[in-house]
Write a protein that holds these residues in place. Structure first.
Motif, PDB file in Angstrom:
ATOM      1  N   GLU A 166       0.824  -1.209   0.000  1.00 56.46           N
ATOM      2  CA  GLU A 166       0.000   0.000   0.000  1.00 56.46           C
ATOM      3  C   GLU A 166       0.858   1.258   0.000  1.00 56.46           C
ATOM      4  N   ALA A 167       1.991   1.217   0.713  1.00 56.91           N
ATOM      5  CA  ALA A 167       2.876   2.372   0.776  1.00 56.91           C
ATOM      6  C   ALA A 167       3.536   2.628  -0.578  1.00 56.91           C
ATOM      7  N   ILE A 168       3.948   1.563  -1.252  1.00 53.99           N
ATOM      8  CA  ILE A 168       4.576   1.695  -2.562  1.00 53.99           C
ATOM      9  C   ILE A 168       3.560   2.224  -3.582  1.00 53.99           C
ATOM     10  N   LEU A 169       2.346   1.693  -3.526  1.00 57.39           N
ATOM     11  CA  LEU A 169       1.296   2.151  -4.434  1.00 57.39           C
ATOM     12  C   LEU A 169       0.972   3.615  -4.197  1.00 57.39           C
ATOM     13  N   LEU A 170       0.920   4.029  -2.948  1.00 55.21           N
ATOM     14  CA  LEU A 170       0.601   5.420  -2.630  1.00 55.21           C
ATOM     15  C   LEU A 170       1.602   6.363  -3.278  1.00 55.21           C
ATOM     16  N   SER A 171       2.871   6.044  -3.157  1.00 59.49           N
ATOM     17  CA  SER A 171       3.908   6.905  -3.709  1.00 59.49           C
ATOM     18  C   SER A 171       3.798   7.009  -5.231  1.00 59.49           C
ATOM     19  N   GLY A 172       3.669   5.861  -5.896  1.00 57.04           N
ATOM     20  CA  GLY A 172       3.625   5.860  -7.352  1.00 57.04           C
ATOM     21  C   GLY A 172       2.346   6.431  -7.927  1.00 57.04           C
TER      22      GLY A 172
END
Length: 221
Positions: free
Chosen positions: A172-178
């Protein structure tokens, strides 16, 4: 609960309701506890997501937050809807603190508040979440979920170690950034795109300059 004077596009409110209804009760209660302050909720619904870049107009932050929550839910590709809940909540809350970051100037344009200049929206939303979690039982929100939410909202892949900011350890954190970056650039590209094909209009915040668009090919020759 959202007056038409705040948000004229009622389909936008329906999208938000649909997302919130997909959340488990502890998540919904946390969201409600954060926005139980009516003036805070009004600014979240009515304010922009930036001053001069993407979604820099009335309801811009609400539109951006809903778009991002929807994209994150889809990108996870989880067969179990329960595993999409954190992604939805992260998308809805990631820029919520901007409700305290921007204000209208006497000239009618958006400017930073003192809090915005000194702290920024990420600090603000963490403060809100911590206060809601400490003040209310939030219907037994597990601490691991509370900490996971804060991790997603505060981690950064490229922060130097000496800052003490953690690197992403959750999907979820990686998706949020991208996806946050994508939705912002996509809104600017769509806004500046030409009506037909060719080159669109310039925007200082568009990476790479003017957007380009090819002419559509008919589906049936």
């Amino acid at each position: 609960m959202v007056p038409a004077g705040w948000v004229k596009d009622r389909s936008l409110i329906q999208k938000a309701i649909t997302l919130l209804e997909e959340l488990p009760r502890p998540y919904r209660f946390l969201f409600n506890a954060i926005f139980w302050n009516g003036e805070r909720f009004r600014r979240f619904c009515m304010g922009p997501s930036s001053m001069k870049a993407h979604h820099n107009y009335d309801n811009g932050n609400l539109i951006h937050s809903i778009e991002l929550a929807q994209m994150m839910r889809i990108a996870l590709k989880e067969p179990d809807p329960r595993k999409e809940a954190l992604a939805i909540l992260v998308g809805l809350l990631h820029d919520a603190g901007k409700a305290e970051e921007y204000q209208l100037s006497p000239k009618g344009d958006w400017v930073l508040t003192d809090r915005g200049k000194l702290l920024g929206h990420q600090v603000t939303v963490v403060e809100w979440i911590a206060a809601a979690y400490a003040t209310h039982p939030v219907h037994n929100l597990p601490r691991e979920h509370y900490e996971a939410l804060l991790h997603c909202l505060t981690c950064h892949a490229h922060a130097p170690d000496w800052l003490g900011i953690r690197r992403p350890r959750m999907r979820e954190a990686i998706l949020l950034s991208g996806l946050d970056q994508f939705t912002g650039q996509d809104e600017l590209m769509r806004r500046c795109a030409p009506r037909g094909s060719g080159w669109g209009s310039y925007h200082e915040k568009l990476k790479g300059g003017k957007p380009y668009q090819v002419e559509s090919i008919p589906l049936k020759a």
